[in-house]
Motif scaffolding. Structure first.
Motif, PDB file in Angstrom:
ATOM      1  N   LEU A  51       0.830  -1.202   0.000  1.00 34.30           N
ATOM      2  CA  LEU A  51       0.000   0.000   0.000  1.00 34.30           C
ATOM      3  C   LEU A  51       0.867   1.255   0.000  1.00 34.30           C
ATOM      4  O   LEU A  51       0.594   2.214  -0.713  1.00 34.30           O
ATOM      5  CB  LEU A  51      -0.937   0.001   1.208  1.00 34.30           C
ATOM      6  N   ALA A  52       1.935   1.245   0.786  1.00 38.63           N
ATOM      7  CA  ALA A  52       2.842   2.393   0.828  1.00 38.63           C
ATOM      8  C   ALA A  52       3.503   2.604  -0.526  1.00 38.63           C
ATOM      9  O   ALA A  52       3.694   3.743  -0.963  1.00 38.63           O
ATOM     10  CB  ALA A  52       3.891   2.192   1.910  1.00 38.63           C
ATOM     11  N   LEU A  53       3.843   1.525  -1.205  1.00 38.33           N
ATOM     12  CA  LEU A  53       4.431   1.641  -2.546  1.00 38.33           C
ATOM     13  C   LEU A  53       3.422   2.233  -3.530  1.00 38.33           C
ATOM     14  O   LEU A  53       3.776   3.063  -4.371  1.00 38.33           O
ATOM     15  CB  LEU A  53       4.920   0.274  -3.029  1.00 38.33           C
ATOM     16  N   ALA A  54       2.169   1.813  -3.419  1.00 37.35           N
ATOM     17  CA  ALA A  54       1.128   2.335  -4.318  1.00 37.35           C
ATOM     18  C   ALA A  54       0.873   3.812  -4.054  1.00 37.35           C
ATOM     19  O   ALA A  54       0.607   4.583  -4.978  1.00 37.35           O
ATOM     20  CB  ALA A  54      -0.156   1.534  -4.145  1.00 37.35           C
ATOM     21  N   LEU A  55       0.967   4.231  -2.798  1.00 39.95           N
ATOM     22  CA  LEU A  55       0.719   5.634  -2.456  1.00 39.95           C
ATOM     23  C   LEU A  55       1.807   6.566  -2.974  1.00 39.95           C
ATOM     24  O   LEU A  55       1.592   7.770  -3.061  1.00 39.95           O
ATOM     25  CB  LEU A  55       0.562   5.792  -0.947  1.00 39.95           C
ATOM     26  N   GLN A  56       2.974   6.032  -3.309  1.00 43.95           N
ATOM     27  CA  GLN A  56       4.051   6.859  -3.863  1.00 43.95           C
ATOM     28  C   GLN A  56       3.596   7.559  -5.148  1.00 43.95           C
ATOM     29  O   GLN A  56       4.070   8.638  -5.468  1.00 43.95           O
ATOM     30  CB  GLN A  56       5.290   6.007  -4.142  1.00 43.95           C
ATOM     31  N   ASP A  57       2.657   6.940  -5.868  1.00 45.57           N
ATOM     32  CA  ASP A  57       2.155   7.535  -7.111  1.00 45.57           C
ATOM     33  C   ASP A  57       1.296   8.763  -6.851  1.00 45.57           C
ATOM     34  O   ASP A  57       1.064   9.563  -7.761  1.00 45.57           O
ATOM     35  CB  ASP A  57       1.326   6.508  -7.893  1.00 45.57           C
ATOM     36  N   TYR A  58       0.799   8.922  -5.639  1.00 40.86           N
ATOM     37  CA  TYR A  58      -0.149   9.999  -5.342  1.00 40.86           C
ATOM     38  C   TYR A  58       0.428  11.080  -4.430  1.00 40.86           C
ATOM     39  O   TYR A  58      -0.311  11.881  -3.882  1.00 40.86           O
ATOM     40  CB  TYR A  58      -1.412   9.411  -4.706  1.00 40.86           C
ATOM     41  N   VAL A  59       1.726  11.117  -4.293  1.00 34.73           N
ATOM     42  CA  VAL A  59       2.371  12.092  -3.418  1.00 34.73           C
ATOM     43  C   VAL A  59       2.066  13.518  -3.882  1.00 34.73           C
ATOM     44  O   VAL A  59       1.890  14.429  -3.078  1.00 34.73           O
ATOM     45  CB  VAL A  59       3.893  11.840  -3.348  1.00 34.73           C
ATOM     46  N   GLU A  60       1.963  13.704  -5.189  1.00 33.52           N
ATOM     47  CA  GLU A  60       1.717  15.043  -5.735  1.00 33.52           C
ATOM     48  C   GLU A  60       0.363  15.602  -5.301  1.00 33.52           C
ATOM     49  O   GLU A  60       0.169  16.810  -5.283  1.00 33.52           O
ATOM     50  CB  GLU A  60       1.794  15.028  -7.265  1.00 33.52           C
ATOM     51  N   LEU A  61      -0.568  14.740  -4.969  1.00 30.02           N
ATOM     52  CA  LEU A  61      -1.899  15.202  -4.567  1.00 30.02           C
ATOM     53  C   LEU A  61      -1.966  15.602  -3.098  1.00 30.02           C
ATOM     54  O   LEU A  61      -2.990  16.097  -2.648  1.00 30.02           O
ATOM     55  CB  LEU A  61      -2.939  14.111  -4.831  1.00 30.02           C
ATOM     56  N   GLU A  62      -0.880  15.425  -2.357  1.00 30.87           N
ATOM     57  CA  GLU A  62      -0.890  15.730  -0.929  1.00 30.87           C
ATOM     58  C   GLU A  62      -1.231  17.193  -0.672  1.00 30.87           C
ATOM     59  O   GLU A  62      -2.044  17.512   0.193  1.00 30.87           O
ATOM     60  CB  GLU A  62       0.456  15.389  -0.306  1.00 30.87           C
ATOM     61  N   GLN A  63      -0.629  18.090  -1.438  1.00 31.42           N
ATOM     62  CA  GLN A  63      -0.890  19.513  -1.250  1.00 31.42           C
ATOM     63  C   GLN A  63      -2.353  19.835  -1.559  1.00 31.42           C
ATOM     64  O   GLN A  63      -2.984  20.634  -0.872  1.00 31.42           O
ATOM     65  CB  GLN A  63       0.045  20.332  -2.152  1.00 31.42           C
ATOM     66  N   PHE A  64      -2.884  19.204  -2.606  1.00 30.84           N
ATOM     67  CA  PHE A  64      -4.292  19.408  -2.934  1.00 30.84           C
ATOM     68  C   PHE A  64      -5.180  18.991  -1.776  1.00 30.84           C
ATOM     69  O   PHE A  64      -6.091  19.723  -1.393  1.00 30.84           O
ATOM     70  CB  PHE A  64      -4.673  18.621  -4.192  1.00 30.84           C
TER      71      PHE A  64
END
Length: 107
Positions: free
Chosen positions: A48-61
């Motif tokens: 799950l942590a590996l999959a979340l690496q793809d969505y790091v850019e959305l953290e600020q949003f």
């Protein structure tokens, strides 16, 4: 697509402060921040942590989205409190006007 549209709208509505300081001040203590940095520096091992690496850019949003939702809720509560106060003041005004009307009828 909806999230990306909201992110674009969010970027357009940013204040100057948010454009200059694109991060929020942390409420963590210094030792908690150090622990968090240490954990973040470790490479993820769980799927799950590996999959979340793809969505790091959305953290600020999501930070901004959550901030906007919290402000919206706070405004709703303030509006409800003001509506209650307005209702109470209207009741007091009606009582006052009823008292004035009775005093005017009496000679």
């Amino acid at each position: 697509q909806r999230i990306l549209r909201l992110a674009e709208m969010c970027r357009r509505l940013e204040t100057e402060e948010e454009k200059v300081l694109p991060f929020y001040p942390s409420s963590l203590a210094e030792w908690e921040q150090q622990n968090a940095r240490r954990v973040l520096e470790e490479p993820p091992t769980e799927p799950l942590a590996l999959a979340l690496q793809d969505y790091v850019e959305l953290e600020q949003f999501w930070k901004r989205f959550n901030k906007a939702k919290l402000e919206e809720k706070a405004l709703e509560q303030a509006r409800a409190a003001l509506a209650d106060r307005n209702q109470n003041l209207r009741g007091l005004l009606q009582q006052y006007l009823a008292g004035v009307a009775i005093n005017q009828k009496m000679p």
